[in-house]
Design a protein around this motif. Structure first.
Motif, short mmCIF file in Angstrom:
data_model
loop_
_atom_site.label_atom_id
_atom_site.label_comp_id
_atom_site.label_asym_id
_atom_site.label_seq_id
_atom_site.Cartn_x
_atom_site.Cartn_y
_atom_site.Cartn_z
N LEU A 297 11.98 -3.20 -5.86
CA LEU A 297 10.84 -2.30 -6.03
C LEU A 297 9.28 -2.96 -6.83
CD1 LEU A 297 12.34 0.98 -7.41
CD2 LEU A 297 11.94 0.44 -5.04
N ASP A 298 9.66 -4.17 -6.99
CA ASP A 298 8.50 -4.75 -7.79
C ASP A 298 7.15 -4.81 -6.90
OD1 ASP A 298 10.19 -4.77 -9.51
OD2 ASP A 298 10.33 -7.00 -9.77
N SER A 299 7.40 -5.07 -5.32
CA SER A 299 6.33 -5.30 -4.57
C SER A 299 5.30 -3.93 -4.46
CB SER A 299 6.52 -5.65 -3.14
OG SER A 299 7.31 -6.82 -3.45
N LEU A 300 6.02 -2.65 -4.89
CA LEU A 300 5.36 -1.39 -4.59
C LEU A 300 4.19 -1.14 -5.73
CD1 LEU A 300 8.39 0.60 -3.52
CD2 LEU A 300 7.01 -0.98 -2.02
N ARG B 107 0.75 -1.28 0.15
CA ARG B 107 -0.05 0.02 0.04
C ARG B 107 0.93 1.11 0.02
NH1 ARG B 107 -4.92 -1.70 4.32
NH2 ARG B 107 -5.74 -3.36 2.90
N LEU B 108 2.13 1.27 -0.31
CA LEU B 108 3.24 2.33 -0.21
C LEU B 108 2.76 3.07 -1.28
CD1 LEU B 108 5.25 3.12 1.87
CD2 LEU B 108 6.84 2.40 0.07
N SER B 109 2.36 4.64 -1.08
CA SER B 109 2.25 5.34 -2.17
C SER B 109 3.31 6.61 -2.43
CB SER B 109 0.84 6.12 -1.83
OG SER B 109 1.06 6.89 -0.73
N PRO C 252 7.82 6.15 -15.79
CA PRO C 252 8.34 7.57 -15.63
C PRO C 252 7.50 8.32 -14.87
CG PRO C 252 7.09 6.79 -17.70
CD PRO C 252 7.42 5.57 -16.97
N ASN C 253 6.11 8.01 -14.65
CA ASN C 253 5.20 9.14 -14.15
C ASN C 253 5.21 9.23 -12.61
OD1 ASN C 253 4.09 9.64 -16.74
ND2 ASN C 253 2.64 7.82 -16.66
N ILE C 254 6.01 8.27 -12.09
CA ILE C 254 5.74 8.25 -10.41
C ILE C 254 7.45 8.89 -10.06
CG2 ILE C 254 4.17 6.80 -10.36
CD1 ILE C 254 6.17 4.70 -9.70
N LEU D 274 2.55 2.46 -5.70
CA LEU D 274 3.26 3.65 -5.55
C LEU D 274 3.10 4.68 -6.58
CD1 LEU D 274 5.97 4.24 -3.90
CD2 LEU D 274 7.28 3.50 -5.85
N LYS D 275 2.88 6.19 -6.05
CA LYS D 275 2.70 7.00 -6.57
C LYS D 275 3.74 8.10 -6.92
CE LYS D 275 -2.22 6.73 -5.49
NZ LYS D 275 -3.54 7.63 -4.73
#
Length: 710
Positions: free
Chosen positions: A619-622, A600-602, A653-655, A625-626
């Motif tokens: 980082l694959d589990s995130l 649930r990490l954003s 790229p957007n996050i 992420l926003k």
């Protein structure tokens, strides 16, 4: 037989389309709610004219926020939908219209002819146009009108006869125009008027007798004008007036002669003027006064008899003046006062009995003064007080029993003073206290039982003091506490079990202290904790299970420390974590499993560390992420170990926030990489031995510091 049948069918369809077509068919470009077929909304449709062919039985028409500049005499005529004696080719006036909203258009004058037939209308909105004048008799036919809104136009004056015929008018708003004078006779016919708003004009003169016809007026608003004084007779005839606002003008003294006959007055606003003194024995003439606001003036003292007899007064605002002292009996007869504002003055001391008469007081604001001491008896009769603000003064000590009688107090502000110590019994009677603010003082220690009586406390702020140690049981009785702030002190460790009874705590602020590590079981009892702030400490190492019981944690701030790595399972139980701040540390590597449970990490901050690469899959589990911050790290783009991060950046790229660059040539880490030749140091994706050495070094430093401190 077929021909006559077809003709009859065609004729029937024609009649049906003219006589009984549905309201929805007539609506475009407007909207007709199914729940009320008598309403039409034409709001913000960029209309330049009133749409045609509305049914004449419409009761409410909303045309605001369009581009209508002219209303034609025929605009409010349409085919009758319900009268059988009117032929379809003849238009009838909208005699059923009750509400017409033409606000925020481009009208430059009152559409007198068009409105003439709307004799049943009771609400007319013309505010937000460009109307510059009102001719005599322009609204004469609107004898049923109860509300007229003309605010935000360009009216400079009100001509005699402008409101002729409006014998039923109850509300008139004329705020935000350019009116300079209220002349005699212009309002005389409005004898049913209850509310008159003239705020934010350029009024400097109200001629004597100009309001005399308003015998039923109850509310008069004249704030934000240019009134310097009110002459005798300027408010004559307002015997029923209950609310008068003269705030934000240039009045230099209380207009006694103008106000003296307003015996029904309940709310008087004289705030934001230039009044320098209060006349003695004048205000007590207004026996029905409930609210008196004289804030933001230049008053230097209060006469002893200024408020005598105001037994119905509930709210008195004297804030933002130049008061230095108060007479001991100034408030003695204000037995129903519930709110007293004295903040932002220059008061340096309070007479011991000055509040004795205020037995109904619920809010007392004494903040932002120069009070250096308080008499022990000052609050002895305030049994009903719920909020007490004493912050931003010069208090260096508190009498031991000063709050003993405040048994209903819920909020106490003592922050931004000079308190060095607090007597052990200071808060013992405050069983209903919800919020206690003690931050920004000079407190060096706390007695062990200082908070024992605060069983209902929700918020405790002790940040920005000089505390370095806390008694073992200092928080023992704060079972309902939800927020605890201990930041900006000198803590380096806490006694074991200090938080054991804080089962409902949701926020804990420990930032800006001197922690080098955290005792592994320190947070084990804080199972409801949602926010933990540990930033700006000196943390070198985190015990693997330190956050194990914080399963409801949503925000964790660890930035600006000296962490070189984090244990692989450190966040294993933080499935609800949404924000993680690890920036501005010395982290050189991250275990591949460190984020695997943070679904649930954003928001993730890893910027300003010493990371050269990221392990494959870290980082694959995130998946939620926003935002991620990875910039200002020494990413090594000359080794294949950078490939995982490079691919991940291209995919997301957007996050990614900021520029993630290779330090060697400032090229984007996300760009395609060619590893035809590799430096010898790239023999492995990471350098475990280096990482282990750094961790070992950190632990050695920690042991050394622990021995040094003990």
């Amino acid at each position: 037989m077929k021909k006559p049948l077809l003709l009859l069918t065609a004729l029937g369809l024609m009649l049906l389309s003219v006589r009984i077509c549905s309201l929805a068919d007539l609506c475009p470009p407007c909207e007709c709610p199914d729940s009320n077929p008598k309403i039409m909304w034409c709001i913000g449709k960029k209309l330049k004219t009133v749409p045609e062919n509305f049914p004449s039985d419409i009761q409410e028409l909303f045309l605001q926020h369009n581009n209508i500049s002219t209303i034609l005499p025929t605009d409010f005529l349409s085919y009758s939908s319900g009268q059988h004696n009117v032929t379809p080719s003849v238009k009838a006036p909208w005699r059923h219209l009750l509400t017409l909203d033409l606000s925020h258009n481009h009208l430059t004058s009152i559409p007198t002819e068009a409105l003439a037939a709307l004799t049943q209308m009771n609400k007319l909105y013309l505010n937000g146009n460009q109307i510059a004048s009102m001719s005599s008799d322009c609204l004469r036919s609107l004898t049923s009108l109860k509300e007229l809104h003309l605010s935000s136009n360009r009216l400079q004056s009100l001509n005699p006869g402008a409101f002729t015929g409006l014998s039923s008018l109850q509300t008139l708003t004329l705020s935000l125009n350019q009116i300079t004078t209220i002349t005699t006779g212009v309002l005389n016919e409005l004898d049913q008027l209850n509310l008159l708003q003239l705020n934010a004009n350029l009024i400097s003169v109200i001629q004597p007798g100009s309001l005399k016809g308003l015998k039923n007026l109850k509310q008069l608003y004249l704030r934000n004008n240019n009134i310097h004084f009110l002459t005798k007779g300027s408010l004559d005839g307002l015997g029923q007036l209950e609310v008068l606002s003269l705030s934000n003008n240039n009045i230099c003294s209380v207009p006694e002669e103008a106000l003296e006959n307003l015996k029904a007055l309940k709310d008087l606003y004289l705030n934001n003027n230039h009044i320098t003194f209060l006349p003695g024995r004048f205000l007590p003439k207004f026996e029905k006064l409930v609210i008196l606001d004289i804030s933001n003036n230049e008053i230097t003292n209060v006469p002893e008899d200024a408020f005598l007899g105001l037994t119905k007064l509930k709210r008195l605002d004297l804030s933002f003046n130049n008061l230095t002292t108060l007479p001991p009996t100034a408030f003695h007869e204000l037995e129903n006062l519930t709110v007293l504002n004295l903040y932002n003055n220059h008061i340096d001391s309070m007479p011991g009995l000055v509040l004795d008469g205020l037995t109904s007081l619920k809010e007392l604001h004494l903040d932002n003064n120069r009070i250096s001491h308080l008499p022990p008896e000052i609050f002895q009769k305030q049994f009903e007080l719920k909020e007490l603000q004493l912050d931003n003064n010069f208090l260096s000590s508190l009498p031991e029993a000063i709050f003993n009688n405040l048994i209903n107090l819920k909020t106490l502000y003592l922050d931004n003073n000079q308190l060095e110590s607090i007597p052990v019994t200071t808060f013992q009677s405050l069983g209903h206290l919800r919020e206690l603010q003690l931050e920004q003082n000079n407190v060096t220690s706390l007695p062990e039982s200082i908070f024992d009586g605060l069983t209902d406390l929700r918020i405790l702020q002790l940040n920005h003091n000089h505390l370095s140690v806390l008694p073992h049981n200092v928080f023992e009785h704060l079972a309902n506490l939800k927020e605890l702030q201990l930041s900006n002190n000198f803590f380096s460790a806490f006694p074991l079990g200090i938080f054991k009874n804080l089962k409902k705590l949701k926020e804990l602020h420990l930032d800006s202290n001197w922690f080098y590590t955290i005792e592994p079981t320190l947070f084990h009892d804080l199972q409801k904790l949602e926010e933990l702030q540990l930033q700006f400490n000196h943390l070198l190492y985190l015990p693997p299970g330190v956050f194990f019981n914080l399963q409801k944690l949503k925000k964790l701030q660890l930035h600006n420390n000296h962490l070189s790595t984090v244990p692989p399972e450190i966040f294993a139980k933080q499935q609800n974590l949404q924000e993680l701040h690890l920036d501005r540390n010395d982290i050189s590597s991250l275990p591949v499993t460190v984020f695997q449970n943070l679904a649930r990490l954003s928001l993730l901050h890893l910027n300003f560390n010493r990371l050269t690469n990221l392990s494959d899959g870290v980082l694959d589990s995130l998946v939620k992420l926003k935002q991620i911050h990875l910039y200002s790290n020494p990413w090594d783009c000359r080794c294949p170990s950078i490939l995982y991060l490079s691919r991940w950046l291209r995919k997301n790229p957007n996050i990614v926030q900021g520029e993630v660059e290779c330090p060697s040539d400032r090229s984007p880490v996300a760009s395609e990489k060619n590893f035809a030749s590799m430096p010898s140091r790239c023999s492995s994706a990471t350098n475990p031995s280096s990482s282990h050495l750094q961790t070992l070094f950190s632990i050695c430093c920690l042991l050394f510091l622990t021995i040094a401190f003990h």
